[in-house]
Design a protein around this motif. Sequence first.
Motif, mmCIF file in Angstrom:
data_model
loop_
_atom_site.group_PDB
_atom_site.id
_atom_site.type_symbol
_atom_site.label_atom_id
_atom_site.label_comp_id
_atom_site.label_asym_id
_atom_site.label_seq_id
_atom_site.Cartn_x
_atom_site.Cartn_y
_atom_site.Cartn_z
ATOM 1 N N HIS A 87 46.234 42.814 47.354
ATOM 2 C CA HIS A 87 44.970 42.380 46.752
ATOM 3 C C HIS A 87 43.890 42.306 47.825
ATOM 4 N N PRO A 88 42.722 42.902 47.591
ATOM 5 C CA PRO A 88 41.685 42.945 48.633
ATOM 6 C C PRO A 88 41.122 41.577 48.997
ATOM 7 N N ASP A 89 41.230 40.593 48.126
ATOM 8 C CA ASP A 89 40.686 39.261 48.401
ATOM 9 C C ASP A 89 41.725 38.306 48.991
ATOM 10 N N TRP A 90 42.911 38.828 49.265
ATOM 11 C CA TRP A 90 43.971 37.953 49.775
ATOM 12 C C TRP A 90 43.776 37.654 51.261
ATOM 13 N N ASN A 91 44.098 36.428 51.660
ATOM 14 C CA ASN A 91 44.207 36.076 53.072
ATOM 15 C C ASN A 91 45.321 35.045 53.211
ATOM 16 N N GLU A 92 45.624 34.658 54.422
ATOM 17 C CA GLU A 92 46.774 33.791 54.665
ATOM 18 C C GLU A 92 46.580 32.383 54.118
ATOM 19 N N GLU A 93 45.375 32.040 53.715
ATOM 20 C CA GLU A 93 45.145 30.728 53.121
ATOM 21 C C GLU A 93 45.481 30.690 51.624
ATOM 22 N N GLN A 94 45.692 31.869 51.046
ATOM 23 C CA GLN A 94 46.025 31.920 49.615
ATOM 24 C C GLN A 94 47.457 31.455 49.393
ATOM 25 N N TRP A 95 47.693 30.802 48.276
ATOM 26 C CA TRP A 95 49.028 30.313 47.973
ATOM 27 C C TRP A 95 49.868 31.346 47.237
ATOM 28 N N TRP A 96 49.247 32.440 46.812
ATOM 29 C CA TRP A 96 49.980 33.477 46.095
ATOM 30 C C TRP A 96 50.196 34.690 47.013
ATOM 31 N N PRO A 97 51.276 35.465 46.797
ATOM 32 C CA PRO A 97 51.591 36.603 47.667
ATOM 33 C C PRO A 97 50.522 37.682 47.630
ATOM 34 N N GLU A 98 50.423 38.410 48.731
ATOM 35 C CA GLU A 98 49.400 39.449 48.854
ATOM 36 C C GLU A 98 49.574 40.572 47.832
ATOM 37 N N LEU A 99 50.805 40.970 47.565
ATOM 38 C CA LEU A 99 51.049 42.069 46.637
ATOM 39 C C LEU A 99 50.967 41.577 45.200
ATOM 40 N N VAL A 100 50.204 42.294 44.385
ATOM 41 C CA VAL A 100 50.103 41.986 42.956
ATOM 42 C C VAL A 100 50.556 43.219 42.174
ATOM 43 N N SER A 101 50.924 43.016 40.918
ATOM 44 C CA SER A 101 51.492 44.089 40.106
ATOM 45 C C SER A 101 50.511 44.607 39.080
ATOM 46 N N SER A 102 50.561 45.909 38.873
ATOM 47 C CA SER A 102 49.794 46.568 37.819
ATOM 48 C C SER A 102 50.742 47.465 37.038
ATOM 49 N N TYR A 103 50.314 47.824 35.818
ATOM 50 C CA TYR A 103 51.160 48.632 34.945
ATOM 51 C C TYR A 103 50.326 49.675 34.215
ATOM 52 N N GLY A 104 50.919 50.819 33.995
ATOM 53 C CA GLY A 104 50.395 51.828 33.096
ATOM 54 C C GLY A 104 51.409 52.039 31.999
ATOM 55 N N ILE A 105 51.007 51.897 30.737
ATOM 56 C CA ILE A 105 51.956 51.921 29.629
ATOM 57 C C ILE A 105 51.439 52.827 28.521
ATOM 58 N N GLU A 106 52.293 53.724 28.078
ATOM 59 C CA GLU A 106 51.969 54.572 26.945
ATOM 60 C C GLU A 106 52.160 53.779 25.657
ATOM 61 N N LEU A 107 51.082 53.659 24.879
ATOM 62 C CA LEU A 107 51.112 52.957 23.609
ATOM 63 C C LEU A 107 50.543 53.901 22.553
ATOM 64 N N GLY A 108 51.411 54.569 21.834
ATOM 65 C CA GLY A 108 50.967 55.612 20.921
ATOM 66 C C GLY A 108 50.334 56.753 21.699
ATOM 67 N N ASP A 109 49.111 57.123 21.319
ATOM 68 C CA ASP A 109 48.401 58.204 22.001
ATOM 69 C C ASP A 109 47.597 57.703 23.198
ATOM 70 N N GLU A 110 47.668 56.410 23.476
ATOM 71 C CA GLU A 110 46.882 55.818 24.558
ATOM 72 C C GLU A 110 47.738 55.567 25.792
ATOM 73 N N LEU A 111 47.102 55.619 26.951
ATOM 74 C CA LEU A 111 47.718 55.145 28.187
ATOM 75 C C LEU A 111 46.858 53.984 28.675
ATOM 76 N N VAL A 112 47.375 52.792 28.556
ATOM 77 C CA VAL A 112 46.622 51.586 28.860
ATOM 78 C C VAL A 112 47.030 51.070 30.239
ATOM 79 N N LEU A 113 46.035 50.723 31.050
ATOM 80 C CA LEU A 113 46.261 50.134 32.370
ATOM 81 C C LEU A 113 46.131 48.620 32.253
#
Length: 210
Positions: free
Chosen positions: A15-41
């Motif tokens: 995450h671009p806004d992450w620093n060592e003072e954050q309580w959450w881990p630097e890596l965050v998750s994203s998904y791309g999912i096919e839903l019918g004819d759509e690909l939703v991010l």
Amino acid sequence: MREVRPGVWHWPSPHPDWNEEQWWPELVSSYGIELGDELVLFDPLSVPDELRQRATAVALTAPYHERDARRLGLPIHTPPADTWQDWVEKFGVDPDEVRGMESDDLAWLRAGDGEGHFRGPGEWPFGITAYAGREDNDLVFWLPSINAIVTGDSLSDFGDGLDIHLGGRKHVKRDDVAERLRPLLDLPIDFVLPAHGEPTGRAALERVLS
């Protein structure tokens, strides 16, 4: 990037806004999912080119997960940002200190810079049903076509396994959120796809909500 199951892709990004003072881990998750004819991010950050070229829409589990949504130039489906009244209720701040203020989250979208669709719990496009987590704008998406849920911060893994997280909210308790989300156990969920942490399965959800 890896394919969790056919038509479901996951990738972690720093995450671009992450620093060592954050309580959450630097890596965050994203998904791309096919839903019918759509690909939703979902909560997209650093989208791989092959998915970016095919994507048709963005869905955010929370307004503060906008990440790369603006630069993608796609229709965005999102819960609304907090109001100053929400800050008073959720965090117990002095109303005189925040009265009339507006959140920075998605301010550009609210101003008309992009196609935005603001929604709360209930039925969404793409066959999605949204459940409220710790609040009405931190959601859990039920995707029946793939027997999976995509979860915001209310139900995430910040380094110690999947769990309920209140994020400093004072208006709700952990047991309240668990009770609100317990109907998920009645659904045929096979996959849990959190915005923070790795994809996991039904057993982790049962452990948290049982």
